[in-house]
Design a protein around this motif. Structure first.
Motif, PDB file in Angstrom:
ATOM      1  N   ASN A  79      58.187  46.192  34.948  1.00 17.36           N
ATOM      2  CA  ASN A  79      58.197  47.668  34.315  1.00 17.36           C
ATOM      3  C   ASN A  79      58.483  48.745  35.422  1.00 17.36           C
ATOM      4  O   ASN A  79      58.176  49.895  35.154  1.00 17.36           O
ATOM      5  CB  ASN A  79      56.922  47.824  33.595  1.00 17.36           C
ATOM      6  CG  ASN A  79      55.556  47.702  34.755  1.00 17.36           C
ATOM      7  OD1 ASN A  79      55.822  47.502  35.706  1.00 17.36           O
ATOM      8  ND2 ASN A  79      54.438  48.024  33.854  1.00 17.36           N
ATOM      9  N   GLY A  80      58.769  48.469  36.539  1.00 18.95           N
ATOM     10  CA  GLY A  80      58.937  49.296  37.833  1.00 18.95           C
ATOM     11  C   GLY A  80      57.930  49.803  38.560  1.00 18.95           C
ATOM     12  O   GLY A  80      57.705  50.692  39.490  1.00 18.95           O
ATOM     13  N   ARG A  81      56.585  49.300  38.128  1.00 20.12           N
ATOM     14  CA  ARG A  81      55.235  49.737  38.732  1.00 20.12           C
ATOM     15  C   ARG A  81      55.068  48.761  39.890  1.00 20.12           C
ATOM     16  O   ARG A  81      55.692  47.746  40.033  1.00 20.12           O
ATOM     17  CB  ARG A  81      54.276  49.754  37.648  1.00 20.12           C
ATOM     18  CG  ARG A  81      54.549  50.985  36.806  1.00 20.12           C
ATOM     19  CD  ARG A  81      53.444  51.012  35.561  1.00 20.12           C
ATOM     20  NE  ARG A  81      53.803  52.021  34.598  1.00 20.12           N
ATOM     21  CZ  ARG A  81      53.213  52.226  33.592  1.00 20.12           C
ATOM     22  NH1 ARG A  81      52.156  51.678  33.218  1.00 20.12           N
ATOM     23  NH2 ARG A  81      53.704  53.133  33.009  1.00 20.12           N
ATOM     24  N   LEU A  82      54.057  48.922  40.697  1.00 21.34           N
ATOM     25  CA  LEU A  82      53.822  48.256  41.861  1.00 21.34           C
ATOM     26  C   LEU A  82      52.491  47.230  41.770  1.00 21.34           C
ATOM     27  O   LEU A  82      51.427  48.030  41.200  1.00 21.34           O
ATOM     28  CB  LEU A  82      53.678  49.208  43.095  1.00 21.34           C
ATOM     29  CG  LEU A  82      54.850  50.269  43.233  1.00 21.34           C
ATOM     30  CD1 LEU A  82      54.339  51.508  44.321  1.00 21.34           C
ATOM     31  CD2 LEU A  82      55.996  49.719  43.371  1.00 21.34           C
ATOM     32  N   LEU A  83      52.700  46.117  42.331  1.00 19.23           N
ATOM     33  CA  LEU A  83      51.279  45.324  42.509  1.00 19.23           C
ATOM     34  C   LEU A  83      51.234  45.538  43.905  1.00 19.23           C
ATOM     35  O   LEU A  83      52.063  45.401  44.915  1.00 19.23           O
ATOM     36  CB  LEU A  83      51.801  43.921  42.080  1.00 19.23           C
ATOM     37  CG  LEU A  83      50.697  42.854  42.512  1.00 19.23           C
ATOM     38  CD1 LEU A  83      49.633  43.038  41.733  1.00 19.23           C
ATOM     39  CD2 LEU A  83      51.359  41.421  42.384  1.00 19.23           C
ATOM     40  N   LEU A  84      49.707  45.548  44.368  1.00 15.49           N
ATOM     41  CA  LEU A  84      49.316  45.785  45.516  1.00 15.49           C
ATOM     42  C   LEU A  84      48.755  44.652  46.407  1.00 15.49           C
ATOM     43  O   LEU A  84      48.140  43.811  45.649  1.00 15.49           O
ATOM     44  CB  LEU A  84      48.567  47.019  45.678  1.00 15.49           C
ATOM     45  CG  LEU A  84      48.973  48.497  45.187  1.00 15.49           C
ATOM     46  CD1 LEU A  84      47.775  49.421  45.453  1.00 15.49           C
ATOM     47  CD2 LEU A  84      50.283  48.821  45.983  1.00 15.49           C
ATOM     48  N   SER A  85      48.758  44.668  47.553  1.00 11.01           N
ATOM     49  CA  SER A  85      48.145  43.890  48.388  1.00 11.01           C
ATOM     50  C   SER A  85      47.179  44.551  49.394  1.00 11.01           C
ATOM     51  O   SER A  85      47.690  45.221  50.114  1.00 11.01           O
ATOM     52  CB  SER A  85      49.126  42.931  49.276  1.00 11.01           C
ATOM     53  OG  SER A  85      48.378  42.021  50.232  1.00 11.01           O
ATOM     54  N   PRO A  86      45.770  44.146  49.252  1.00 13.86           N
ATOM     55  CA  PRO A  86      44.860  45.318  49.862  1.00 13.86           C
ATOM     56  C   PRO A  86      44.996  44.945  51.351  1.00 13.86           C
ATOM     57  O   PRO A  86      45.292  43.931  51.801  1.00 13.86           O
ATOM     58  CB  PRO A  86      43.583  44.808  49.272  1.00 13.86           C
ATOM     59  CG  PRO A  86      43.676  43.484  48.967  1.00 13.86           C
ATOM     60  CD  PRO A  86      45.204  43.253  48.352  1.00 13.86           C
ATOM     61  N   ILE A  87      44.781  46.015  52.234  1.00 14.77           N
ATOM     62  CA  ILE A  87      44.610  45.901  53.647  1.00 14.77           C
ATOM     63  C   ILE A  87      42.989  46.159  53.746  1.00 14.77           C
ATOM     64  O   ILE A  87      42.644  46.939  53.660  1.00 14.77           O
ATOM     65  CB  ILE A  87      45.094  46.998  54.318  1.00 14.77           C
ATOM     66  CG1 ILE A  87      46.789  46.853  54.350  1.00 14.77           C
ATOM     67  CG2 ILE A  87      44.876  47.171  55.877  1.00 14.77           C
ATOM     68  CD1 ILE A  87      47.625  48.001  54.737  1.00 14.77           C
ATOM     69  N   GLY A  88      42.512  45.123  54.750  1.00  5.10           N
ATOM     70  CA  GLY A  88      40.804  44.978  54.876  1.00  5.10           C
ATOM     71  C   GLY A  88      40.295  44.803  53.693  1.00  5.10           C
ATOM     72  O   GLY A  88      40.656  44.353  52.734  1.00  5.10           O
ATOM     73  N   GLY A  89      39.047  45.447  53.497  1.00  2.20           N
ATOM     74  CA  GLY A  89      38.179  45.132  52.479  1.00  2.20           C
ATOM     75  C   GLY A  89      38.194  46.015  51.387  1.00  2.20           C
ATOM     76  O   GLY A  89      37.085  46.380  50.696  1.00  2.20           O
ATOM     77  N   LEU A  90      39.446  46.513  51.243  1.00  4.10           N
ATOM     78  CA  LEU A  90      39.598  47.502  50.166  1.00  4.10           C
ATOM     79  C   LEU A  90      39.274  46.818  48.562  1.00  4.10           C
ATOM     80  O   LEU A  90      39.871  45.635  48.352  1.00  4.10           O
ATOM     81  CB  LEU A  90      40.865  48.083  49.920  1.00  4.10           C
ATOM     82  CG  LEU A  90      41.393  48.995  48.680  1.00  4.10           C
ATOM     83  CD1 LEU A  90      40.583  50.483  49.021  1.00  4.10           C
ATOM     84  CD2 LEU A  90      42.823  49.406  48.684  1.00  4.10           C
ATOM     85  N   ARG A  91      38.591  47.518  47.797  1.00  6.22           N
ATOM     86  CA  ARG A  91      38.119  46.795  46.503  1.00  6.22           C
ATOM     87  C   ARG A  91      38.897  47.613  45.456  1.00  6.22           C
ATOM     88  O   ARG A  91      38.772  48.712  45.291  1.00  6.22           O
ATOM     89  CB  ARG A  91      36.628  46.794  46.228  1.00  6.22           C
ATOM     90  CG  ARG A  91      35.923  46.217  47.555  1.00  6.22           C
ATOM     91  CD  ARG A  91      35.862  44.676  47.233  1.00  6.22           C
ATOM     92  NE  ARG A  91      35.567  44.235  45.923  1.00  6.22           N
ATOM     93  CZ  ARG A  91      34.259  43.510  45.903  1.00  6.22           C
ATOM     94  NH1 ARG A  91      33.671  43.209  46.765  1.00  6.22           N
ATOM     95  NH2 ARG A  91      33.801  43.269  44.559  1.00  6.22           N
ATOM     96  N   ALA A  92      39.416  46.859  44.464  1.00  6.32           N
ATOM     97  CA  ALA A  92      40.466  47.476  43.435  1.00  6.32           C
ATOM     98  C   ALA A  92      39.290  48.344  42.560  1.00  6.32           C
ATOM     99  O   ALA A  92      39.797  49.208  42.015  1.00  6.32           O
ATOM    100  CB  ALA A  92      40.856  46.149  42.445  1.00  6.32           C
ATOM    101  N   GLU A  93      38.090  47.829  42.397  1.00  6.83           N
ATOM    102  CA  GLU A  93      37.239  48.626  41.407  1.00  6.83           C
ATOM    103  C   GLU A  93      37.013  49.942  42.131  1.00  6.83           C
ATOM    104  O   GLU A  93      36.385  50.831  41.283  1.00  6.83           O
ATOM    105  CB  GLU A  93      35.993  47.782  40.989  1.00  6.83           C
ATOM    106  CG  GLU A  93      35.018  47.445  42.016  1.00  6.83           C
ATOM    107  CD  GLU A  93      35.473  46.009  42.551  1.00  6.83           C
ATOM    108  OE1 GLU A  93      36.618  45.582  42.944  1.00  6.83           O
ATOM    109  OE2 GLU A  93      34.552  45.225  42.808  1.00  6.83           O
TER     110      GLU A  93
END
Length: 340
Positions: A79-93
């Motif tokens: 859909n043109g949007r972005l899936l992310l891969s976190p850097i360090g301990g970034l939490r999605a919530e």
């Protein structure tokens, strides 16, 4: 101790996006500010910043890191949007519905927002039940894109850095609220300490270096660039505040042990003694889920004593909060430890 300069530097550092691996602008700023204060900083090959503040004898290295949590583009979705891969301990919530900037390598920068997939409550009946994981979330780009090729036409590609809005606020009651107080607050404190030496025309009673590292959040920040004459390293990082711990946001925390094991007994004892001499409000705590630059230096093989202090910070790796009193107490401890 005067804290206004530290707060000013915190604002400026937080305004510079600098997740691990994307820290050049933050390092350049530190180089400029330290030179303006009258020092001769150097940039390491890894991109960190080191500087000698003067003094003679056995070297002490004080460390803070200016790299933060963040993310990179893992893939561009259908859909043109972005899936992310976190850097360090970034939490999605902790960054749902947070504004962000996507920095392309060659085509400029674009804004967006990290949202749960199908984020409209009026449409998605399972909105509340969805587990907040990066695989279930997406960056909605603030451009008219609906297909991968339209996103790529903007210059956005896999591996581009995504940086989240720090939302830095200083309240009238002295609270400091922002993402990335870990560890830009400590970097601002070390700048304040360096400025204080110049303003008071004081030479440390031992040789003191600063090292602003840029890979702490991924575990190898201080694994290089420890000067040969350094016998002791002290990380100035965020002090943990939470259930089961003594430290508050208005105190300086002295860590006796974290997930990597105990800190040097003599160093920790000397830090407590310095806090008492300075009249600094402090607490000694054990951090259950924590690692520091000091430990990275030890794991790299440096034969040094190590310690860890920091102003108390609540809600670590989320929207964090500290207080100017915690800044002042950390400065008091540093001053007593190095000059008295």
């Amino acid at each position: 101790m005067e804290t206004g300069y530290c707060v000013e530097q915190l604002r400026k550092l937080c305004a510079i996006d600098s997740p691990s691996g994307f820290t050049e602008r933050a390092a350049d700023y530190l180089m400029e500010e330290l030179a303006r204060l009258g020092y001769a900083p150097e940039k390491t090959r890894k991109g960190g910043v080191t500087v000698c503040l003067g003094g003679e004898g056995e070297g002490l290295l004080l460390m803070a890191h200016v790299d933060t949590l963040g993310a990179v583009v893992q893939s561009i979705k259908s859909n043109g949007r972005l899936l992310l891969s976190p850097i360090g301990g970034l939490r999605a919530e902790n960054c749902e519905a947070e504004n962000c900037v996507i920095y392309t390598r060659f085509g400029g920068a674009y804004t967006g927002c990290l949202q749960l997939c199908d984020a409209s409550v009026h449409v998605n009946g399972d909105y509340g039940e969805k587990k907040r994981k990066f695989e279930a979330m997406e960056v909605v780009i603030d451009e008219p894109v609906e297909k991968p090729e339209e996103t790529r036409a903007l210059g956005i590609e896999t591996g581009d850095f995504v940086c989240f809005d720090p939302r830095t606020v200083v309240t009238g009651s002295g609270y400091l609220k922002s993402r990335f107080l870990d560890d830009k607050l400590s970097a601002a404190i070390l700048l304040g300490y360096a400025r204080e030496l110049k303003e008071r025309h004081v030479t440390p009673r031992r040789k003191v270096y600063l090292h602003f590292t840029v890979y702490e959040e991924v575990g190898h920040g201080a694994s290089a660039s420890v000067p040969e004459d350094v016998a002791e390293v002290v990380s100035v990082d965020m002090g943990c505040v939470g259930e089961g711990l003594q430290c508050t946001e208005r105190e300086v925390s002295i860590c006796a042990k974290d997930s990597g094991g105990p800190y040097d007994y003599a160093v920790t004892t000397a830090l407590v003694e310095a806090a008492k001499r300075a009249g600094a409000a402090y607490a000694v705590d054990v951090y259950p889920h924590y690692g520091s630059d000091a430990e990275a230096a030890l794991r790299a093989g440096y034969d040094v004593r190590h310690g860890l202090i920091g102003a108390g910070v609540y809600a670590s790796h989320g929207y964090e909060r500290s207080h100017v009193d915690g800044v002042e107490n950390t400065l008091k401890l540093l001053w007593a430890y190095t000059t008295e």
